[in-house]
Design a protein around this motif. Sequence first.
Motif, mmCIF file in Angstrom:
data_model
loop_
_atom_site.group_PDB
_atom_site.id
_atom_site.type_symbol
_atom_site.label_atom_id
_atom_site.label_comp_id
_atom_site.label_asym_id
_atom_site.label_seq_id
_atom_site.Cartn_x
_atom_site.Cartn_y
_atom_site.Cartn_z
ATOM 1 N N ALA A 56 0.815 -1.224 0.000
ATOM 2 C CA ALA A 56 0.000 0.000 0.000
ATOM 3 C C ALA A 56 0.847 1.271 0.000
ATOM 4 O O ALA A 56 0.332 2.362 -0.248
ATOM 5 C CB ALA A 56 -0.915 0.000 1.223
ATOM 6 N N CYS A 57 2.140 1.137 0.303
ATOM 7 C CA CYS A 57 2.994 2.320 0.436
ATOM 8 C C CYS A 57 3.481 2.778 -0.943
ATOM 9 O O CYS A 57 4.421 2.201 -1.501
ATOM 10 C CB CYS A 57 4.174 2.020 1.363
ATOM 11 N N ALA A 58 2.837 3.810 -1.462
ATOM 12 C CA ALA A 58 3.176 4.310 -2.794
ATOM 13 C C ALA A 58 4.587 4.907 -2.820
ATOM 14 O O ALA A 58 5.246 4.942 -3.855
ATOM 15 C CB ALA A 58 2.150 5.357 -3.204
ATOM 16 N N ALA A 59 5.041 5.368 -1.667
ATOM 17 C CA ALA A 59 6.344 6.036 -1.604
ATOM 18 C C ALA A 59 7.499 5.046 -1.453
ATOM 19 O O ALA A 59 8.662 5.438 -1.530
ATOM 20 C CB ALA A 59 6.348 7.014 -0.430
ATOM 21 N N GLY A 60 7.200 3.782 -1.219
ATOM 22 C CA GLY A 60 8.264 2.787 -0.990
ATOM 23 C C GLY A 60 9.064 3.109 0.258
ATOM 24 O O GLY A 60 10.279 2.919 0.299
ATOM 25 N N ALA A 61 8.355 3.593 1.275
ATOM 26 C CA ALA A 61 9.063 4.085 2.460
ATOM 27 C C ALA A 61 9.134 3.085 3.610
ATOM 28 O O ALA A 61 9.727 3.386 4.641
ATOM 29 C CB ALA A 61 8.380 5.367 2.950
ATOM 30 N N ILE A 62 8.523 1.894 3.430
ATOM 31 C CA ILE A 62 8.476 0.927 4.535
ATOM 32 C C ILE A 62 9.349 -0.299 4.217
ATOM 33 O O ILE A 62 9.223 -0.886 3.154
ATOM 34 C CB ILE A 62 7.033 0.470 4.825
ATOM 35 N N ARG A 63 10.204 -0.659 5.171
ATOM 36 C CA ARG A 63 11.018 -1.873 5.030
ATOM 37 C C ARG A 63 10.919 -2.710 6.311
ATOM 38 O O ARG A 63 10.800 -2.159 7.410
ATOM 39 C CB ARG A 63 12.485 -1.506 4.811
ATOM 40 N N HIS A 64 10.961 -4.014 6.156
ATOM 41 C CA HIS A 64 11.022 -4.893 7.326
ATOM 42 C C HIS A 64 12.394 -5.556 7.338
ATOM 43 O O HIS A 64 12.898 -5.932 6.291
ATOM 44 C CB HIS A 64 9.950 -5.996 7.222
ATOM 45 N N SER A 65 12.973 -5.699 8.521
ATOM 46 C CA SER A 65 14.342 -6.259 8.579
ATOM 47 C C SER A 65 14.347 -7.780 8.558
ATOM 48 O O SER A 65 15.399 -8.388 8.446
ATOM 49 C CB SER A 65 15.055 -5.760 9.844
ATOM 50 N N TRP A 66 13.170 -8.404 8.681
ATOM 51 C CA TRP A 66 13.175 -9.879 8.757
ATOM 52 C C TRP A 66 12.227 -10.499 7.777
ATOM 53 O O TRP A 66 11.441 -9.800 7.181
ATOM 54 C CB TRP A 66 12.841 -10.320 10.185
#
Lengths: 291, 93
Positions: free
Chosen positions: B83-93
């Motif tokens: 859902a994040c259009a900005a590509g601003a979310i990352r998960h480390s695992w």
Amino acid sequence: MAEAAEKEFWRWKEYNWHNPDLDWRSAEIVAAGVDVGSVSSQAVIMADGELYAFASMRTGPDSPASAENAFNWAIAGTGLTLPDVHCTVGTGYGRVNVPFAHKTVTEIACHARGANFIYGPAVKTVLDMGGQDCKAIRCDEKGRVTSFLMNDKCAAGTGRGMEVFADLLGVSIEDAGEMSLRVDSEPEPVSSTCVVFAKTEAIGLLRAGWSRERVLAAYSSAMAHRVVALLERIGVEPEFAVTGGIAKNAGVVRRIEKELGVKAARTSYDTQIAGALGAALFARALAQKGK
Amino acid sequence: MLANYGYQDGSGEFFITIDTGWCAACAAKGCQAACPAGVLEVGEDDYGDMAASVREEHRRKVRYSCAPCKPGYRGSRPPCQEACAAGAIRHSW
């Protein structure tokens, strides 16, 4: 039944200070920052951008009372009262419980701002080793956070962990750092990442004939290793600075420096007030905006 | 600002990284509604930017809060990232 008197080796000194050469009455803006942490609470008063007074004491079970006690102790003997303070910002674990604060700001932003004041604008990486958490922060030359990471789920690598070891070994918390450096060779770090199990391991080492210095060295190395892993996640850009109570523990700081290959900046300021100092700087900026 | 929410303990590293600069520039902020566990919230950060963050009550348990959305359980990527259009979310695992 007689009870044996027991010395509390973990008990660090509470203190307050004010600058006798400054007069808050001649200041245009008096700003306060109160940092209610999980273990200690600090209050800082700034008069026109200069550090005027501070106090550091243990956080009790009642956070609003801890905030008030720290503030009242900071202003003790100065003639200053709460209405004389133009703006107050609360921060820390108990920041929502500072009843007289005009605003709350996260401890991450406050520590970066405080470290910027204490160590100067060259500081780009700040490690705050608090009572029960650990924060790795990257910031710019104005002390604005560019990246952060916090670990408050595990007590390994925190002040509380060192308190547990000071008590176990019967060493005053203020002496633990220097004592851990008095070893001929660096022992293997204790393997556990949990303070409770690290303590169990240390008891085993003491039984095996290890000296207290060596056990402290093994634990300090484990602490350093743990926080370096956090720092590496955000990357370390010099200058590097440590804040919080553990910044006063040379044994841990030297080992972090060794593992990172970067020297930590030195200061004559009290590193434990960095959060409250940052809060006071936010309060000053707010007061300036309001004028 | 790269805001890392989560923790590291004996079982590993579990961090959700939010690039608040990219996040603030995104008007949609679809991540909050997309998260079935209510892990994300949008609010003003310390510098006045409107950005997503991980709710306080989830910060010490993101491994478990986010587990139902991890690859193998649902789609190839968690719905917050989709859902994040900005590509601003990352998960480390």
